[in-house]
Design an enzyme around this catalytic site. Sequence first.
Site, short mmCIF file in Angstrom:
data_model
loop_
_atom_site.label_atom_id
_atom_site.label_comp_id
_atom_site.label_asym_id
_atom_site.label_seq_id
_atom_site.Cartn_x
_atom_site.Cartn_y
_atom_site.Cartn_z
N VAL A 171 16.45 -21.49 2.79
CA VAL A 171 16.02 -22.88 3.02
C VAL A 171 14.73 -22.94 3.84
CG1 VAL A 171 16.70 -25.04 4.14
CG2 VAL A 171 18.36 -23.74 2.85
N MET A 172 14.70 -22.22 4.98
CA MET A 172 13.55 -22.32 5.88
C MET A 172 12.31 -21.65 5.28
SD MET A 172 14.42 -24.12 8.43
CE MET A 172 13.34 -23.85 9.83
N ARG A 192 14.00 -10.54 -2.02
CA ARG A 192 14.54 -9.29 -2.57
C ARG A 192 15.31 -9.56 -3.87
NH1 ARG A 192 19.79 -8.40 1.36
NH2 ARG A 192 20.73 -10.37 0.77
N SER A 291 11.68 -24.69 14.98
CA SER A 291 12.75 -25.69 15.01
C SER A 291 12.41 -26.87 14.10
CB SER A 291 12.98 -26.19 16.43
OG SER A 291 13.96 -27.20 16.41
N GLY A 293 14.80 -27.55 11.27
CA GLY A 293 15.65 -27.49 10.08
C GLY A 293 14.83 -27.60 8.81
N LYS A 346 12.93 -20.56 22.15
CA LYS A 346 13.73 -21.16 21.06
C LYS A 346 15.22 -21.07 21.39
CE LYS A 346 14.86 -23.15 17.26
NZ LYS A 346 15.95 -22.69 16.59
N HIS A 349 15.92 -23.76 23.71
CA HIS A 349 15.89 -25.02 22.93
C HIS A 349 17.27 -25.25 22.31
CE1 HIS A 349 15.71 -26.98 18.99
NE2 HIS A 349 14.69 -27.69 19.43
N ASN A 350 17.80 -24.20 21.71
CA ASN A 350 19.09 -24.35 21.03
C ASN A 350 20.22 -24.61 22.02
OD1 ASN A 350 17.61 -23.76 18.79
ND2 ASN A 350 19.11 -22.36 17.92
N GLU A 353 20.04 -28.05 22.76
CA GLU A 353 20.52 -28.70 21.52
C GLU A 353 22.06 -28.76 21.52
OE1 GLU A 353 18.79 -27.14 17.73
OE2 GLU A 353 20.86 -26.69 17.21
#
Length: 630
Positions: A171-172, A192, A291, A293, A346, A349-350, A353
Amino acid sequence: MVIIVFGVSGCGKSTIGQLLADQLNMPFHDADFYHPPANVAKMSNGEPLSDHDRIPWLEILTSNIRDWDKDGGAVLACSALKENYRAMLSSSGNVSWVYLAGSYKTIRERLIKRRKHFMNPRLLDSQFEILEEPDYGIRIDIDSSPHLIVKEIMDRLHQEKVQFGIIGMGVMGKNLALNLAEKGETVSIYNRHVAGSEEGVAQAVSDQHSELPLQPFDDLEKFVQGLESPRVIMLMIPAGKAVDMQIEQLEPLLSKGDVIVDGGNSFFKDSERRAMELKEKGLHFLPMGISGGEEGARKGPSLMPGGTAEGYNHLKTYLEKIAALDKKGKACITHVGTGGAGHFVKMVHNSIEYAEMQLLAEIYSLMHQGWGFGPERIADILEDWAGYGLNSYLLEITVCILRKKDGEEFLLDKILDQAEQKGTGGWSVNVALEYGVPYGPLAEAVMARNISARKPQREKLAKKIAFKPDPGFVFDEKPEILRNAFAMVSLINHTVGFDLIKTVSDEHDWGIDLSETARIWTNGCIIRSALMEDLVDVFKENSSLLEAKQSLELFGKSQHDLAFVVTQAIESGHAIPVISSALNYYLSSITASSSANLIQAQRDFFGAHTYQRTDKERGTYFHTDWQAND
Ligand code: 6PG
């Protein structure tokens, strides 16, 4: 993109530039016409221009390149003989270089024929003297006809290698690639090949977005070979062993000076190790927190790169293009600090969060279980709170979640109450313990997830123990009390997180700028909020949030409400681990004389660990034989 066709006077850059612009359907500009009159006069008199003369001319060109680039590109014919001129020209936009190379003899003959031009052929000697031939871009020999030269340039432009590659089309990774390609950058994408589960993944991404400049690969060697040095390769793969394995496969294919970016949620100590190991091999390693999503990755994430400043400079322009923008239009990215600083930040940050999510969950629970309010009514109340300076992305999504229906019912009521986690919150707790940072409220958010995971045990005990609260949960008449408590806990959550950042940054000499950290968290990331906007300025004047004037004002206004909520909620049988821990953190922090004297005495009693005395100079230690007769 602005294509600069360059070389000494007489190499044919105006003719070739114009033809190339026609082919590409782009406007053409001749740098000669941007010279100030004084330079034109000097050149017509056969006087060579000095570096000093060229500066105003280069400045005009640099600013024009910026505009031309924004307007869809152009072709510019410009001598650009020295490396520092070229560096100045390429600083303002996306520039591609085409160097027209010819011998002194050929060019001199051409110049002698060109009488109308203000360039005096005698200046050719001085041009060849200062010419610094580049080892990048497209080099074309001018011996053939203009049309053949242009054809060759067109062919070479089409095969020109890409510099930026992304590994991992989850997704990212996919959304970051699309974001960058939408900004006009050609991106090589690799995923891969795993028979039966991951087949043709990169190709599928490229096929679904055929309008975008994406080059798909499932062969790692070809993917690397297709990248121009210094290569920039961003790993968007799960943290942990996968990162080490991917680096191991990449290393033999890379050259000195190439940059590997780890955009996953890796543990910062692993990142520090990887940075050291790769440095020894002449490779830059950039651990980068990302960050926001899925939506953030596509539309603008908050980016937290660490690693070397040199490595960061290689990809700064790419990253600035994809990052979210703050209120002043500045990209939400900063070089956080060296080594693992980006991943460390980060991680915190989480951790914030987790705490802010749990705080909202506790508030929801008090209103839902305590007051019996339905999801829509709670959503209305939270929406109202946003108007009191409490707005945040997490509050907004909570309102949305609360309103979501599944048929006739609310979807939230059907979601199993077992919170999962991928580890970043827990890592922060470990690090806080290691560095001696009080971390109660943020640690409680992790513990709350842990206890939520024990659903079967909870169900079993709930049947055995029926806790009937008395008196009831009494402040339903005054939701503003809950709002004040919410504001204070949120501020404390941020205090705790930023305190960890400061402590660890000081220890590692990372020099993390707290105000700048808050700034890059004002947009794109999950913890963006009105409070974060305020913190940008607060941290310009204070390193401790607890001591800031604004915090003291809020505490003065809200501490009684917070205490009231905690006592009422606990007495009524509601678990509020983050809210109550925030109050304990606050009370412990403002208590000048704590009970730790007793702890010290106990330690000395059973272990002769010694203690300091309040009536003696600090730093002197005492031991007492506690059981001796006086
Ligand atoms: C972000 C998020 C992101 C991810 C969390 C989820 O900033 O975009 O933090 O990185 O959603 O890591 O973590 P848990 O699965 O541990 O809740």
